[in-house]
Design an enzyme around this catalytic site. Structure first.
Site, PDB file in Angstrom:
ATOM      1  N   ARG A   1       0.642  -1.123  -0.442  1.00  0.00           N
ATOM      2  CA  ARG A   1      -0.303   0.021   0.020  1.00  0.00           C
ATOM      3  C   ARG A   1       0.783   1.447   0.010  1.00  0.00           C
ATOM      4  O   ARG A   1       0.640   1.838  -1.053  1.00  0.00           O
ATOM      5  CB  ARG A   1      -0.789  -0.446   0.710  1.00  0.00           C
ATOM      6  CG  ARG A   1      -2.217   0.625   0.802  1.00  0.00           C
ATOM      7  CD  ARG A   1      -1.784   2.051   1.994  1.00  0.00           C
ATOM      8  NE  ARG A   1      -1.036   2.940   2.634  1.00  0.00           N
ATOM      9  CZ  ARG A   1      -0.866   3.546   3.154  1.00  0.00           C
ATOM     10  NH1 ARG A   1      -0.993   5.051   1.641  1.00  0.00           N
ATOM     11  NH2 ARG A   1      -0.183   4.006   4.387  1.00  0.00           N
TER      12      ARG A   1
ATOM     13  N   HIS B   1       6.675   4.249  12.769  1.00  0.00           N
ATOM     14  CA  HIS B   1       7.008   4.391  10.734  1.00  0.00           C
ATOM     15  C   HIS B   1       8.228   5.324   9.958  1.00  0.00           C
ATOM     16  O   HIS B   1       7.720   6.302  10.215  1.00  0.00           O
ATOM     17  CB  HIS B   1       5.733   5.180  10.721  1.00  0.00           C
ATOM     18  CG  HIS B   1       5.890   4.923   8.819  1.00  0.00           C
ATOM     19  ND1 HIS B   1       4.540   3.800   8.176  1.00  0.00           N
ATOM     20  CD2 HIS B   1       5.728   5.767   8.137  1.00  0.00           C
ATOM     21  CE1 HIS B   1       5.296   4.436   7.185  1.00  0.00           C
ATOM     22  NE2 HIS B   1       5.088   5.143   6.743  1.00  0.00           N
TER      23      HIS B   1
ATOM     24  N   HIS C   1      10.921   7.062   7.887  1.00  0.00           N
ATOM     25  CA  HIS C   1      11.273   7.042   6.789  1.00  0.00           C
ATOM     26  C   HIS C   1      13.182   7.398   6.546  1.00  0.00           C
ATOM     27  O   HIS C   1      13.322   7.777   7.177  1.00  0.00           O
ATOM     28  CB  HIS C   1      10.665   7.838   5.252  1.00  0.00           C
ATOM     29  CG  HIS C   1       8.966   7.574   4.956  1.00  0.00           C
ATOM     30  ND1 HIS C   1       8.158   8.264   3.908  1.00  0.00           N
ATOM     31  CD2 HIS C   1       8.301   7.108   5.217  1.00  0.00           C
ATOM     32  CE1 HIS C   1       7.189   7.864   4.063  1.00  0.00           C
ATOM     33  NE2 HIS C   1       7.061   6.877   4.605  1.00  0.00           N
TER      34      HIS C   1
ATOM     35  N   CYS D   1       9.734   9.534  -1.507  1.00  0.00           N
ATOM     36  CA  CYS D   1       9.275  10.637  -0.080  1.00  0.00           C
ATOM     37  C   CYS D   1       8.436  11.882  -1.328  1.00  0.00           C
ATOM     38  O   CYS D   1       9.573  12.038  -1.773  1.00  0.00           O
ATOM     39  CB  CYS D   1      10.539  10.710   0.431  1.00  0.00           C
ATOM     40  SG  CYS D   1       9.767  12.315   1.610  1.00  0.00           S
TER      41      CYS D   1
END
Length: 302
Positions: free
Chosen positions: A15, A207, A209, A240
């Site tokens: 997703r 979470h 990045h 990103c």
């Protein structure tokens, strides 16, 4: 502090990783990816998003994907749900967990959805009630918890406020997200400790990045606070949107390699994930951005 002995890895590649891909990926490829990841041992796979296909065309096949996968007992299949229309579609598709979202940054909320943080979370109250009525797990993501592309620093109290609001909606799990990948280990601890004061630690997840190459270091700093759930994306799928050309999600293979090295149990088969990462990278016609994945694949090719 001792590190957790066991962590849960939530695989978000199907997703969060694929949603920004410009070339259409067939439902068959997505189904194959979800099935491979579930077979690798992930307890939770974020497989779909029931948003308007006008806004996220890549997720238009979400119902087809959810109906096409081979359900493995014990695996939670999650989907992002922005509103009641999306919830109804997710329910019909047999989603196990509904994911809602809100920003810790007021500027981000205004720029993205033209309303305040409080208003944006209030809009999810109906979805949250419906999820509970239908006995679905409810997860929330707090985006921009470590920094915002518009306002820069995000106050700790803003993070606490959003976590409280999601707690009051009855969320089972809350993700603390470094949406633009600006966090460094020194910043991780105070943000996570703030979240821990507002919500039970067993339901909080990180979470991170990898935009600036800090994700693994940030996960380690988060482990030191006792957080034991982490999100990762196979092959590092997902760019990103706020940093041109930068990687987004941390690669699952790299996270698993680190966890294995630390002696932390995940229940996930790294070799199977490497194969899944190589599979989806081939489908996309580019090299995986997972360093561990590529190194293991190269060693295996010999």
């Amino acid at each position: 502090m001792n590190l957790p002995k066991k962590v849960k890895i939530v695989e978000v590649g199907p997703r969060d990783g694929l949603q920004n891909e410009k070339d259409t990926i067939s439902a068959e490829v997505k189904i194959e990816l979800v099935n491979r990841l579930a077979a690798a041992g992930f307890p939770n796979v974020e497989a779909a998003s029931f948003v308007s296909p006008k806004w996220v065309p890549q997720m238009a096949t979400s119902a087809e994907v959810m109906h096409g996968i081979t359900r493995r007992p014990g695996v939670v299949y999650s989907a992002l749900v922005p509103n009641m229309k999306g919830f109804e579609a997710a329910l019909e598709a047999g989603v196990d967990e509904v994911v809602i979202f809100g920003a810790a940054s007021e500027a981000f909320s205004q720029k993205n959805i033209n309303c305040s943080i409080a208003e944006s979370i209030d809009r999810f109250a109906e979805v949250a009630r419906a999820a509970k009525e239908h006995r679905k797990r409810l997860r929330a993501a707090v985006s921009c918890a470590f920094g915002c592309p518009y306002q820069g620093e995000v106050p700790l109290e803003a993070v606490a406020d959003v976590v409280r609001r999601f707690r009051e909606l009855g969320c089972d799990e809350i993700d603390i997200a470094d949406t633009i990948g600006v966090a460094t280990p020194g910043k991780v601890r105070p943000v996570m400790e703030t979240a821990i004061r507002e919500f039970h630690i067993e339901g909080l997840s990180g979470h991170f990045h990898d935009t600036y190459g800090q994700a693994l270091a940030n996960i380690y700093a988060s482990l030191q606070t006792g957080i034991s759930i982490y999100h990762a994306s196979v092959a590092g799928l997902g760019g990103c949107p706020y940093a041109k050309g930068a990687t987004g999600n941390v690669a699952t293979e790299d996270v698993l390699y680190m966890m294995n090295g630390l002696g932390i149990e995940t229940g996930v088969d790294l070799d199977a994930v490497v194969e899944a990462g190589q599979f989806i990278s081939q489908q996309l016609g580019r090299r995986s951005v997972s360093r561990a994945g590529n190194a293991i694949a190269a060693k295996r090719a010999g």
